[in-house]
Scaffold this motif. Structure first.
Motif, PDB file in Angstrom:
ATOM      1  N   THR A 132       4.496   7.150   3.899  1.00  0.00           N
ATOM      2  CA  THR A 132       4.256   6.331   2.704  1.00  0.00           C
ATOM      3  C   THR A 132       4.970   4.991   2.812  1.00  0.00           C
ATOM      4  OG1 THR A 132       4.084   8.352   1.371  1.00  0.00           O
ATOM      5  CG2 THR A 132       4.480   6.288   0.200  1.00  0.00           C
ATOM      6  N   ALA A 133       6.250   5.036   3.210  1.00  0.00           N
ATOM      7  CA  ALA A 133       7.016   3.793   3.340  1.00  0.00           C
ATOM      8  C   ALA A 133       6.420   2.885   4.416  1.00  0.00           C
ATOM      9  CB  ALA A 133       8.470   4.128   3.675  1.00  0.00           C
ATOM     10  N   LEU A 134       5.995   3.467   5.517  1.00  0.00           N
ATOM     11  CA  LEU A 134       5.439   2.657   6.608  1.00  0.00           C
ATOM     12  C   LEU A 134       4.069   2.088   6.250  1.00  0.00           C
ATOM     13  CD1 LEU A 134       6.597   4.861   9.594  1.00  0.00           C
ATOM     14  CD2 LEU A 134       7.202   2.465   9.228  1.00  0.00           C
ATOM     15  N   THR A 135       3.291   2.830   5.474  1.00  0.00           N
ATOM     16  CA  THR A 135       2.001   2.280   5.030  1.00  0.00           C
ATOM     17  C   THR A 135       2.230   1.042   4.173  1.00  0.00           C
ATOM     18  OG1 THR A 135       1.000   4.492   5.051  1.00  0.00           O
ATOM     19  CG2 THR A 135      -0.114   2.802   3.769  1.00  0.00           C
ATOM     20  N   TYR A 136       3.199   1.125   3.263  1.00  0.00           N
ATOM     21  CA  TYR A 136       3.528  -0.049   2.444  1.00  0.00           C
ATOM     22  C   TYR A 136       3.986  -1.203   3.335  1.00  0.00           C
ATOM     23  CZ  TYR A 136       5.739  -2.938  -1.133  1.00  0.00           C
ATOM     24  OH  TYR A 136       6.091  -3.983  -1.944  1.00  0.00           O
ATOM     25  N   LEU A 137       4.839  -0.882   4.303  1.00  0.00           N
ATOM     26  CA  LEU A 137       5.386  -1.922   5.179  1.00  0.00           C
ATOM     27  C   LEU A 137       4.288  -2.594   6.005  1.00  0.00           C
ATOM     28  CD1 LEU A 137       7.780  -3.393   6.427  1.00  0.00           C
ATOM     29  CD2 LEU A 137       8.036  -1.472   8.012  1.00  0.00           C
ATOM     30  N   VAL A 138       3.406  -1.798   6.596  1.00  0.00           N
ATOM     31  CA  VAL A 138       2.309  -2.381   7.374  1.00  0.00           C
ATOM     32  C   VAL A 138       1.426  -3.228   6.452  1.00  0.00           C
ATOM     33  CG1 VAL A 138       0.251  -1.863   8.746  1.00  0.00           C
ATOM     34  CG2 VAL A 138       2.348  -0.559   9.111  1.00  0.00           C
ATOM     35  N   GLY A 139       1.209  -2.754   5.228  1.00  0.00           N
ATOM     36  CA  GLY A 139       0.434  -3.540   4.267  1.00  0.00           C
ATOM     37  C   GLY A 139       1.049  -4.907   4.032  1.00  0.00           C
ATOM     38  N   ARG A 140       2.347  -4.939   3.874  1.00  0.00           N
ATOM     39  CA  ARG A 140       3.017  -6.235   3.662  1.00  0.00           C
ATOM     40  C   ARG A 140       2.898  -7.119   4.900  1.00  0.00           C
ATOM     41  NH1 ARG A 140       3.924  -8.750  -0.211  1.00  0.00           N
ATOM     42  NH2 ARG A 140       6.150  -9.261  -0.106  1.00  0.00           N
ATOM     43  N   ARG A 141       2.893  -6.481   6.073  1.00  0.00           N
ATOM     44  CA  ARG A 141       2.872  -7.267   7.310  1.00  0.00           C
ATOM     45  C   ARG A 141       1.482  -7.744   7.692  1.00  0.00           C
ATOM     46  NH1 ARG A 141       7.846  -5.204  11.100  1.00  0.00           N
ATOM     47  NH2 ARG A 141       9.397  -6.066   9.683  1.00  0.00           N
ATOM     48  N   ILE A 142       0.464  -7.237   7.006  1.00  0.00           N
ATOM     49  CA  ILE A 142      -0.871  -7.844   7.173  1.00  0.00           C
ATOM     50  C   ILE A 142      -1.182  -8.729   5.966  1.00  0.00           C
ATOM     51  CG2 ILE A 142      -1.777  -6.069   8.701  1.00  0.00           C
ATOM     52  CD1 ILE A 142      -3.123  -4.757   6.315  1.00  0.00           C
ATOM     53  N   ASN A 143      -0.094  -9.194   5.353  1.00  0.00           N
ATOM     54  CA  ASN A 143      -0.176 -10.194   4.281  1.00  0.00           C
ATOM     55  C   ASN A 143      -0.833  -9.685   3.008  1.00  0.00           C
ATOM     56  OD1 ASN A 143       1.043 -12.199   5.904  1.00  0.00           O
ATOM     57  ND2 ASN A 143      -0.923 -12.598   6.900  1.00  0.00           N
ATOM     58  N   LEU A 144      -0.645  -8.422   2.705  1.00  0.00           N
ATOM     59  CA  LEU A 144      -1.099  -7.922   1.410  1.00  0.00           C
ATOM     60  C   LEU A 144      -0.031  -8.219   0.365  1.00  0.00           C
ATOM     61  CD1 LEU A 144      -2.605  -4.386   2.207  1.00  0.00           C
ATOM     62  CD2 LEU A 144      -3.735  -6.619   2.199  1.00  0.00           C
TER      63      LEU A 144
END
Length: 544
Positions: A132-144
């Protein structure tokens, strides 16, 4: 994993503009939210996912043979018996159940369930939390934006399909989390060489946890390419590939050093296992009614049709959006492999797709919102035709209305699915059968009982001899080391615990079939497909 997440979130927090004044009336939570909003949001999402997935985790879904197999292999590592409870035959790289063994101390701290598999499912909660934490993190790193990254994490952890599959002890759950970590490192805004080396390490661990995760490798290479500076890209790519190949080659090296790389008489081999996997019968066309693959798809759709349909559509659409392209490629590759006409499609395969579907859905939602906010309604925004003369419809109002409408469609379905997962009792038959064996079979150390792997560790715990006393039903006919100990065939067996898993397979297992044919039912639990019977083998040759 938690350290990696915390470190990365620290990197992305906004620079503090000013220190809060000593007399600031805001509470600590407000201050934390103002200074480290990503960390607060991630923590809240993780708590929500762990609570929903943890509630009733032992009773739903029904324990599976695969869960028991991986747990038994982890048990073998813990007890110094090698990489598997029987001969390791390279069915999967062993790193997945090595991680299960490493986490096996957690359930003992919390709860002792009536069945080993039920008890051990607690292991999956920290895995889901990290995912869950990594999904959020990857989301932020693709500029979401934060709302969209949070949406991705919610889809990843709270979809009824996610709640069902992520609480089961599957290697795919470990592999998916490590691949998310690889994407997070590859897309690090620092563009540091060590982050790209870490991406290679995480990707190798992912593949060695479940080999099919290799399907997403092209998308990860694209992410590394995008996450690197042109001036240092060649160094980053070399570092990534060296890290990936160095870790990945350990599996090959293990087989070489054991003399088990090539097929030969009297031993298993890596290439022999690959030949078996490539030559095994497929599960049919996923789009053809009646095929096993189609039934698997139908089971996924029963749990959450919105995730499957919206995820597939969003993944295809994401290919056209530059910042989402790597996510779209990963998801589309996984979907394409699932749709092979004669490929093998296990039920847990969807676990690998879920994080990329979640990110694609959130990414396309963000793209849609950005497009709506650029609209100019002009005279069309006036609502006096509805009798609301002073009201005007703006882009933000339209986004709010659509968000509420979508929540109204999704929330009831998810609530019903998650309620089932959190209230159903699907393992009563297994618990009753295990209790009966424990109470009614005397001298288990000198009895031979045939079980599926979901119950194998329970019979070992009850005193049956591991391997030759408590026998995994496949091994009765397929493992020469076990068959040699049964000179009289089925007459050397004492009990068969007949579950739905065994009922599906005995046609290819003549000794098991003969033991069942010459046995008497001494206990029955449940009805229909989930019925479990205890069969006592009649060594005189009769039975019913």
């Amino acid at each position: 994993m938690a350290t990696v997440v915390a470190t990365v979130l620290d990197e992305e927090r906004p620079d503090p503009i000013s220190e809060p004044a000593a007399t600031d009336p805001r509470g600590r939570l407000s201050q934390l939210l103002a200074t480290r909003p990503d960390l607060v949001i991630t923590a809240l999402l993780v708590v929500a996912v762990v609570l929903v997935q943890g509630l009733n985790i032992d009773n739903f879904p029904t324990v599976s043979d695969d869960e028991g197999t991986y747990l038994a292999q982890a048990w073998a590592i813990q007890h110094g018996k090698g990489l598997a409870h029987y001969s390791y035959w390279y069915d999967h790289p062993p790193l997945g159940w090595v991680q299960i063994a490493a986490l096996s101390w957690i359930p003992a701290l919390i709860w002792h369930g009536p069945l080993v598999v039920m008890h051990a499912r607690v292991i999956m909660l920290p895995v889901s939390a990290a995912g869950t934490a990594l999904t959020y993190l990857v989301g932020r790193r693709i500029n979401l934006p934060r709302w969209a990254a949070a949406l991705a994490a919610v889809v990843f952890g709270l979809s009824p399909l996610s709640v069902t599959m992520q609480r089961e002890i599957y290697l795919d759950n470990f592999a998916a989390v490590w691949m998310l970590a690889a994407f997070a490192c590859a897309l690090s805004p620092r563009r540091h060489l060590w982050h790209h080396i870490a991406a290679g390490l995480c990707a190798a661990v992912s593949v060695l946890s479940k080999e099919t995760m290799l399907i997403t490798a092209p998308a990860l290479v694209m992410a590394v390419w995008r996450g690197t500076d042109k001036a240092t890209r060649k160094f980053s790519l070399v570092g990534f590939f060296i890290a990936f190949s160095t870790i990945g080659a350990q599996y090959l090296l293990y087989a070489v050093l054991k003399g088990e790389l090539f097929p030969g008489a009297g031993h298993n081999s890596l290439i022999g296992a690959l030949q078996y996997q490539l030559g095994r019968g497929g599960s049919g066309n996923i789009l053809k009614a009646g095929s096993v693959s189609n039934m698997t798809l139908h089971w996924w759709l029963v749990r959450d049709p919105l995730l499957i349909y919206a995820g597939t559509a969003a993944a295809l659409a994401a290919l056209a959006v530059r910042r989402l392209r790597e996510i779209g490629v990963a998801a589309v590759l996984l979907v394409a492999v699932a749709m092979r006409p004669n490929g093998y499609l296990p039920a847990m395969y969807v676990i690998q797709v879920i994080p990329f579907f979640a990110l694609a859905i959130a990414g396309m939602a963000d793209t849609g919102v950005r497009g709506l906010l650029r609209l100019r309604f002009g005279v069309l925004g006036r609502l006096d035709w509805l009798g609301l003369g002073r009201w005007r419809l703006g882009p933000r109002d339209l986004v709010a209305v659509l968000a509420i409408a979508l929540a109204g469609v999704v929330a009831p379905q998810w609530e019903a699915g998650d309620e089932t997962a959190d209230t159903a009792y699907s393992n009563n038959e297994y618990v009753a059968a295990a209790d009966w064996i424990r109470a009614n079979i005397p001298d288990p150390a000198h009895q031979r009982i045939v079980v599926d792997d979901a119950m194998w560790l329970d019979t070992v715990r009850d005193g049956f001899q591991p391997g030759l006393g408590a026998i995994w039903f496949y091994k009765v006919d397929l493992d020469p080391a076990v068959t040699r100990t049964l000179p009289h065939g089925w007459q050397d067996l004492d009990y068969v615990v007949l579950t739905s898993i065994i009922r599906q397979d005995p046609n290819g297992l003549p000794t098991v079939r003969a033991a069942i044919a010459h046995s008497t039912t001494v206990a029955t639990f449940g009805t229909g497909q989930q019925q479990i019977t205890i069969q006592k083998v009649d060594h005189t040759g009769s039975g019913q």
